[in-house]
Design an enzyme around this catalytic site. Structure first.
Site, PDB file in Angstrom:
ATOM      1  N   ASP A  14      -1.571   4.651  -6.277  1.00  0.00           N
ATOM      2  CA  ASP A  14      -0.125   4.571  -6.043  1.00  0.00           C
ATOM      3  C   ASP A  14       0.623   5.765  -6.609  1.00  0.00           C
ATOM      4  OD1 ASP A  14      -1.153   1.682  -5.854  1.00  0.00           O
ATOM      5  OD2 ASP A  14       0.850   1.652  -4.958  1.00  0.00           O
TER       6      ASP A  14
ATOM      7  N   GLY B  87       0.879  -1.172   0.000  1.00  0.00           N
ATOM      8  CA  GLY B  87       0.000   0.000   0.000  1.00  0.00           C
ATOM      9  C   GLY B  87       0.912   1.216   0.000  1.00  0.00           C
TER      10      GLY B  87
HETATM   11  O1  MRU Z   1       0.535  -4.049  -4.677  1.00  0.00           O
HETATM   12  P1  MRU Z   1      -0.083  -3.342  -3.506  1.00  0.00           P
HETATM   13  O2  MRU Z   1      -0.868  -4.246  -2.630  1.00  0.00           O
HETATM   14  O3  MRU Z   1       0.934  -2.525  -2.742  1.00  0.00           O
HETATM   15  O4  MRU Z   1      -1.098  -2.320  -4.177  1.00  0.00           O
HETATM   16  C1  MRU Z   1      -1.783  -1.430  -3.334  1.00  0.00           C
HETATM   17  C2  MRU Z   1      -2.750  -0.579  -4.039  1.00  0.00           C
HETATM   18  O5  MRU Z   1      -2.901  -0.613  -5.238  1.00  0.00           O
HETATM   19  C3  MRU Z   1      -3.466   0.424  -3.191  1.00  0.00           C
HETATM   20  O6  MRU Z   1      -4.745   0.668  -3.679  1.00  0.00           O
HETATM   21  C4  MRU Z   1      -2.674   1.731  -3.188  1.00  0.00           C
HETATM   22  O7  MRU Z   1      -1.349   1.515  -2.830  1.00  0.00           O
HETATM   23  C5  MRU Z   1      -3.269   2.743  -2.273  1.00  0.00           C
HETATM   24  S1  MRU Z   1      -3.092   2.308  -0.591  1.00  0.00           S
HETATM   25  C6  MRU Z   1      -3.792   3.517   0.360  1.00  0.00           C
END
Ligand code: MRU
Length: 358
Positions: free
Chosen positions: A244, A54
């Site tokens: 992200d 995240g």
């Molecule tokens: O691959 P991840 O689990 O790190 O992806 C996370 C996401 O896509 C979330 O939606 C994003 O980081 C926002 S977290 C507040």
């Protein structure tokens, strides 16, 4: 005073200030294990393997991680300290490419070193600790504020769809996309949340459902390909997702599958909100095509979660971890400073002018 609805602290530093504490998210929901990490290689692995994940949580973990690395540099010489610090910074920055919070947090930490050349290395280390703690504390406030703005867009009893996990497990606390639900919960409101399971790593099924149910929120997990059906059924009043990296024109990279959800939302006329701390907005990137998209091993598609490989060994795989939602499909971007609407280019410029003045 009402008890806070959200108790998780996903990322922290221990009391002795010598280890990063994270909840190992690869083990959830089966096991809640807190990992105590001190070595830079272990912190790199934890980010790459999504033990901590995240965008905001990655940023906070990196800030604490680079402090721990800096603390171990054995020199009183500023140039040598800076060079070893930058080596550690580059290494941590190579763990994942898409979430800009990783680079944002590492740059903030580096600035502490660059701005304090005239002081001792020992004093710089203390300032780095203070900055890492500040980044962590700010994350809690920022998410809470996103929650308040997000809550103003929905009403008690609404059906909300979310993709991946942008909840408390993706930040220090509260989350971004789930923050409106938690803030509403603190005010006695109730929502019906639909969580896309989020192939291939199942962040929705494993993490979003876990944290929402733990907080007493009515949660229904659906496979990713069922989202159109629940929208057609009329069960969804609003969609909240995290992100992200947001480009200067409002294009937003988030977990793979998000852009499909936005396209369906447009068809069914459902508002599609992206929740983004300003640390996730990257004004240097003009549009979404320039956001680096992480590709992960094909085994996450072919083998993970299955008793045996489910795909012919000669079949190719393509496993992008993120996609970019076109800004045209985004109803609004919810930041800690308010709800930003189109035109995003102009409104982001205004936002940053305001933020830099405050
Ligand atoms: O691959 P991840 O689990 O790190 O992806 C996370 C996401 O896509 C979330 O939606 C994003 O980081 C926002 S977290 C507040």
């Amino acid at each position: 005073m009402k008890q806070e609805a959200i108790q998780f602290d996903t990322v922290n530093i221990n009391e002795q200030n010598d280890a990063l504490l994270i909840i190992d998210q690869t083990q959830l929901p089966g096991k809640k294990e807190i990992l105590s990490l001190n070595k830079l290689e272990d912190i790199w692995d934890a980010i790459y393997l999504l033990k901590v994940r995240g965008a905001p949580a990655i940023g906070v973990a990196a800030a604490i991680g680079i402090y721990l690395a800096a603390k171990k540099i054995e020199t009183d010489n500023y140039s040598k300290f800076l060079s070893e610090f930058q080596e550690a910074k580059e290494y941590l920055a190579s763990s994942r490419p898409t979430a800009v919070n990783l680079f944002w947090a590492l740059d903030r930490m580096e600035n502490v070193v660059l701005e304090n050349e005239d002081t001792t290395v020992e004093a710089i280390k203390q300032k780095l600790l203070a900055e890492a703690i500040k980044i962590r504390e700010e994350d809690i406030q920022v998410c809470r504020s996103i929650g308040e703005y997000g809550l103003s867009l929905i009403k008690d009893g609404d059906g909300i769809l979310t993709h991946c996990n942008a909840g408390s497990l993706a930040t220090v606390k509260y989350g971004t996309a789930l923050a409106p639900i938690y803030v509403g919960l603190e005010q006695g409101m109730k929502f019906k949340v639909f969580a896309d399971e989020t192939r291939p790593l199942l962040q929705g099924a494993r993490l979003t459902a876990y944290e929402l149910v733990e907080h007493g929120v009515e949660t229904t997990v659906i496979c990713d390909n069922m989202a159109a059906q629940v929208m057609k059924n009329g069960w969804i009043d609003a969609i909240f997702v995290g992100c992200d990296r947001v480009a200067a024109n409002g294009d937003a990279a988030n977990k793979i599958g998000t852009s499909g959800v936005a396209i369906m939302a447009k068809h069914y006329n459902i508002p599609f909100y992206v929740c983004a701390p300003t640390s996730t907005i990257d004004p240097k990137i003009k549009h979404g095509d320039d956001i680096p998209i992480e590709e992960r091993p094909g085994s996450e598609i072919t083998e993970m979660w299955y008793k045996e490989r489910m795909v012919h060994p000669d079949a190719k795989t393509y496993n992008p971890a993120f996609d970019v939602t076109d800004h045209e499909l985004i109803t609004a971007i919810i930041t800690e400073f308010g709800v930003i609407k189109k035109p995003y280019v102009e409104n982001f410029v205004k936002l940053f002018k305001r933020v830099n003045r405050e």
